[in-house]
Design a protein around this motif. Sequence first.
Motif, short mmCIF file in Angstrom:
data_model
loop_
_atom_site.label_atom_id
_atom_site.label_comp_id
_atom_site.label_asym_id
_atom_site.label_seq_id
_atom_site.Cartn_x
_atom_site.Cartn_y
_atom_site.Cartn_z
N GLY A 76 -2.96 -10.98 3.69
CA GLY A 76 -3.18 -10.63 2.29
C GLY A 76 -3.04 -11.85 1.40
O GLY A 76 -3.87 -12.09 0.50
N ILE A 77 -2.03 -12.66 1.66
CA ILE A 77 -1.83 -13.89 0.88
C ILE A 77 -3.05 -14.80 1.04
O ILE A 77 -3.55 -15.38 0.09
CB ILE A 77 -0.57 -14.63 1.36
CG1 ILE A 77 0.66 -13.80 1.03
CG2 ILE A 77 -0.48 -16.01 0.73
CD1 ILE A 77 1.95 -14.40 1.53
N LEU A 109 -1.90 -4.02 16.90
CA LEU A 109 -1.77 -5.22 16.08
C LEU A 109 -3.15 -5.76 15.73
O LEU A 109 -3.49 -5.98 14.57
CB LEU A 109 -0.97 -6.29 16.84
CG LEU A 109 -0.98 -7.67 16.18
CD1 LEU A 109 0.10 -7.75 15.12
CD2 LEU A 109 -0.78 -8.79 17.18
N PHE A 110 -3.98 -5.95 16.74
CA PHE A 110 -5.30 -6.54 16.53
C PHE A 110 -6.12 -5.70 15.56
O PHE A 110 -6.62 -6.20 14.55
CB PHE A 110 -6.01 -6.64 17.88
CG PHE A 110 -7.32 -7.37 17.81
CD1 PHE A 110 -7.35 -8.76 17.93
CD2 PHE A 110 -8.51 -6.71 17.61
CE1 PHE A 110 -8.54 -9.43 17.87
CE2 PHE A 110 -9.71 -7.39 17.55
CZ PHE A 110 -9.72 -8.75 17.68
N TRP A 111 -6.23 -4.40 15.85
CA TRP A 111 -7.10 -3.57 15.02
C TRP A 111 -6.44 -3.23 13.69
O TRP A 111 -7.13 -3.03 12.69
CB TRP A 111 -7.51 -2.32 15.78
CG TRP A 111 -8.29 -2.67 17.02
CD1 TRP A 111 -7.85 -2.63 18.31
CD2 TRP A 111 -9.62 -3.19 17.07
NE1 TRP A 111 -8.82 -3.09 19.15
CE2 TRP A 111 -9.92 -3.43 18.43
CE3 TRP A 111 -10.58 -3.47 16.10
CZ2 TRP A 111 -11.14 -3.94 18.84
CZ3 TRP A 111 -11.81 -3.98 16.51
CH2 TRP A 111 -12.07 -4.22 17.87
N GLY A 112 -5.10 -3.18 13.69
CA GLY A 112 -4.40 -2.93 12.44
C GLY A 112 -4.66 -4.04 11.44
O GLY A 112 -4.92 -3.80 10.25
N VAL A 113 -4.62 -5.27 11.92
CA VAL A 113 -4.86 -6.41 11.03
C VAL A 113 -6.29 -6.37 10.51
O VAL A 113 -6.56 -6.60 9.33
CB VAL A 113 -4.56 -7.74 11.76
CG1 VAL A 113 -5.05 -8.91 10.94
CG2 VAL A 113 -3.07 -7.86 12.02
N ILE A 114 -7.22 -6.04 11.40
CA ILE A 114 -8.62 -6.00 10.98
C ILE A 114 -8.85 -4.92 9.93
O ILE A 114 -9.49 -5.15 8.90
CB ILE A 114 -9.52 -5.80 12.21
CG1 ILE A 114 -9.54 -7.10 13.01
CG2 ILE A 114 -10.93 -5.41 11.80
CD1 ILE A 114 -10.24 -7.00 14.32
N ALA A 115 -8.25 -3.73 10.17
CA ALA A 115 -8.40 -2.66 9.19
C ALA A 115 -7.75 -3.06 7.87
O ALA A 115 -8.29 -2.78 6.79
CB ALA A 115 -7.76 -1.37 9.73
N SER A 116 -6.63 -3.77 7.96
CA SER A 116 -5.93 -4.15 6.72
C SER A 116 -6.75 -5.16 5.92
O SER A 116 -6.61 -5.25 4.70
CB SER A 116 -4.56 -4.71 7.04
OG SER A 116 -4.63 -6.08 7.33
N ILE A 134 2.60 3.92 4.58
CA ILE A 134 3.06 3.50 3.26
C ILE A 134 3.58 2.06 3.32
O ILE A 134 3.23 1.22 2.50
CB ILE A 134 4.20 4.43 2.77
CG1 ILE A 134 3.68 5.84 2.53
CG2 ILE A 134 4.85 3.88 1.51
CD1 ILE A 134 2.73 5.96 1.38
N GLY A 135 4.38 1.78 4.35
CA GLY A 135 4.97 0.44 4.47
C GLY A 135 3.90 -0.64 4.55
O GLY A 135 3.90 -1.59 3.77
N ASN A 136 2.93 -0.47 5.46
CA ASN A 136 1.93 -1.50 5.64
C ASN A 136 1.01 -1.64 4.44
O ASN A 136 0.59 -2.74 4.09
CB ASN A 136 1.12 -1.23 6.91
CG ASN A 136 1.91 -1.59 8.15
OD1 ASN A 136 2.91 -2.31 8.06
ND2 ASN A 136 1.49 -1.09 9.29
N LEU A 137 0.72 -0.50 3.78
CA LEU A 137 -0.08 -0.60 2.55
C LEU A 137 0.69 -1.42 1.52
O LEU A 137 0.13 -2.24 0.80
CB LEU A 137 -0.37 0.80 1.99
CG LEU A 137 -1.50 1.58 2.67
CD1 LEU A 137 -1.62 2.96 2.07
CD2 LEU A 137 -2.82 0.82 2.52
N CYS A 150 0.51 -5.06 2.36
CA CYS A 150 -0.84 -5.52 2.06
C CYS A 150 -0.95 -5.82 0.57
O CYS A 150 -1.46 -6.88 0.16
CB CYS A 150 -1.83 -4.44 2.48
SG CYS A 150 -3.53 -4.94 2.44
N LEU A 151 -0.42 -4.90 -0.25
CA LEU A 151 -0.49 -5.06 -1.69
C LEU A 151 0.32 -6.28 -2.13
O LEU A 151 -0.15 -7.11 -2.92
CB LEU A 151 0.04 -3.80 -2.38
CG LEU A 151 0.02 -3.82 -3.91
CD1 LEU A 151 -1.42 -3.76 -4.40
CD2 LEU A 151 0.81 -2.63 -4.48
N VAL A 152 1.55 -6.40 -1.61
CA VAL A 152 2.40 -7.54 -1.96
C VAL A 152 1.69 -8.85 -1.62
O VAL A 152 1.62 -9.78 -2.42
CB VAL A 152 3.76 -7.47 -1.23
CG1 VAL A 152 4.53 -8.77 -1.38
CG2 VAL A 152 4.57 -6.31 -1.76
N GLY A 153 1.12 -8.88 -0.39
CA GLY A 153 0.43 -10.09 0.05
C GLY A 153 -0.75 -10.42 -0.86
O GLY A 153 -0.90 -11.56 -1.31
#
Lengths: 323, 502
Positions: free
Chosen positions: B68-69, B356-363, B19-22, B25-28
């Motif tokens: 995201g920004i 971190l690496f794959w999380g950013v890519i998925a995001s 939830i936090g990272n989503l 992502c949305l804010v960005g």
Amino acid sequence: MRLSLKFIAGAVMAACLGLAPASAQDYPTRSITIVAPFAAGGSVDVAARIFAEAMSRSLGQPIQIENVGGAGSILGAQRVATAAPDGYTILYNSSNLVLNLSLYAKLDYDLFKDFDPIALTATGPQVLGVTKSLPVENFTDFVEYARAHPGEMSFPSSGPGNITHIMCEMLMSEIGSSAAHIPYQGGASQYPDLISGRTHFAMASASSMIPFHQNGELRILAVTSEQPIPQLPGVPTFAELGYPNMTVGAWQGLLAPAGTPPEIIAKLEKAANDAAADPKVIEALGRHGLIPFPSTAEKYGEFLASEAKRWGPIMTSMGIQPQ
Amino acid sequence: MEFAFLDHLGLGFATAFTIGNLGYCLVGALLGTLIGILPGVGPAATIAMLLPVTFTLSPVSALIMLSGIYYGAQYGGSTTAVLLNLPGESASAVTTIDGYQMARRGRAGPALAIAALGSFAAGCFATLLIALFAPPLTRVALMFGPAEYFSLIVLGLIASVVLARGSLVKALAMIAAGVLFGMVGTDIYTGAARFTFGTTEMREGISFVAVAIGIFGISEILRNLENERDRDVSVQPIGSLMPSREDLRRSAGPVARGTVIGSLLGILPGGGALLSSFAAYALEKKISPRSSEFGHGAIEGVAAPESANNAGSQTAFIPMLTLGIPGNSVMALMMATLIMQGIVPGPAVMGNYPELFWGVIASMWIGNLMLVVLNLPLVGLWVRLLKVPYFVLFPCIMAFSAIGVYSMALSTFDVIYISVFGLIGYTLVKLDCEPAPFVLGFILGPMLEENLRRAMLVSRGDFSVFLTEPLSAALLFLAALAILIVSLPTINRKRDEVFVED
């Protein structure tokens, strides 16, 4: 017209000075601006932010960073030189300010007359790294190779007159060889060509080069700090290798506009020195390859003058012409 | 590697789908869209301002929000490029050519929708590409030395001649003028000040954003003010908001080709992502059976560069994450963020911090999806902006442009630039000279010089290096081929036809 402007300026100054004792005691009563004379994101900018955060805690007022980048720190320095000397606009400067004395023919401020020193903050050791295809294992090999191939190697820098350029030229003249200088824009853009062996060696900040050393893309052969760097076991200092002249680093400090009341300077000096002693600050600086380098305002003034005396002749001897 | 990348992507999505990272992502993405729409306020300035905030977040969340920004701004930048002829980002400068023409013909809705959909498709492909091939692609980036960059830019400049409609001589003159303006400032090789008239401010060179806003945006305002009734944007009825089946069919090819070009050029740290939107546009114009429609509101002219710049901005993460080499100022700021968190970007990131690496890519993929979901319904709202009476709209654009440009470096000089370049742009339009080749020359000229001189320094003045390096030789060969094609009589006739039709 000019006379009347001068008169008004004088009157305003007099009024400010008259008020100074009262306001200097209460200082700071509102937020302080630290002008960072470079773009956001570089290691000097990050250091400025680390100090701003710690100093705002001890001064009890927010401190914001204003990035006024451009022209090798000149624009930001100019802004602070002409700001009101009330302690609310100060400059976070790097060694660039001293090198600029030999790079620019015309500066709109006088480094020694328009600023009051507050304190030094941090210093960053530089390291000598070579591309992995260069057939040298250690510094002695490097010296031999350089002497056997004068003028055949090349090194990158972040621009003519930048510390990364000057240190390489110093190194070549110390070991009695020469190499071609290839300038790049900014610190990071030199690495693709250095890694792939198009350029051969470089002097750069420890923080930027250590990851490539650990990965085996580059080999670090020596460091400019007085003590060896913990992340680089087995890498000697230049002093240990018999080149004490190479023991220099890039440094950073805080300056206020000339005429800032001494009480205010004292408060800022204490805040900066307290920050430099804060373990959290030391750890944060360490991540960027920086070491705290605290000093009194007076010592900083002397240091500025001695640095100017030291670099001026070196830059001239390298054929750098003020533009 | 087999299917290891599936595990990796799985890990990435598990990280990004909290939830936090989503939320970050949305804010960005939202913030990015907003600043992309405000001319002048770019992602670099925003990320710099947000840097202190990120210290309180975990590294993954910080990077997810900042990226995201970054790609949100690419979306937002194309919105103003289409609606107001105001490219907020250098990458959307090309989109103004056909996007704004579409808006003038009442087709702003389809243009914006295609930009969003094309970007999404490109984003999906680029994400997959990074997941599969990030490490080997890094090696490709290292193969590009100064000689290769020089040849690539030569190819780019020559291909760009097709960007212009109308007189070939004028197009060449515009490129040359752009190159000259790009020379202003400190010479990085000698420190000499060039064309600065003794001012300190001009030593930094002329800000690209100021040039783009002046030459596209302000000059368009001047032109519109000539005669209120000529302002066809508000006069034209606004047609369908969504692209027709025909639009989608026509865009599919350009989106695919744009994505490939963008993904490949984005990997190059020396401004490859910038080149990609120009390159994709030039290619489409060359191969399209409807090349005469380009410059008059061809949907391909929006689809190709928009997909290319989105793919490119995503693959630009590869050299940053795998080598620690930032391709542009935004990447440099993201690196600073990571370093502040104690993570030094470089070859070790993928192994030491896989989440971190794959999380950013998925995001990235999630962020792109969010942007489509956000932006498609907003298209209607943006298009209604054109209904605002012009006497209200134009002072707002002027004010926002001035504030935005001033806020970049807190320099009043930049505000003067947009006025001066507004006048220059207006004069050029009156003389039937195209601004796009000018802007391309302005961007590529300094890169051309920098790499030519560096290649000469590295080779010690031996010009043969451009032909002995195989990659460089291949690129120059393509450039020679392009000259041949442009100078062939049949093609020339085609160019003339375009001119007559104008």
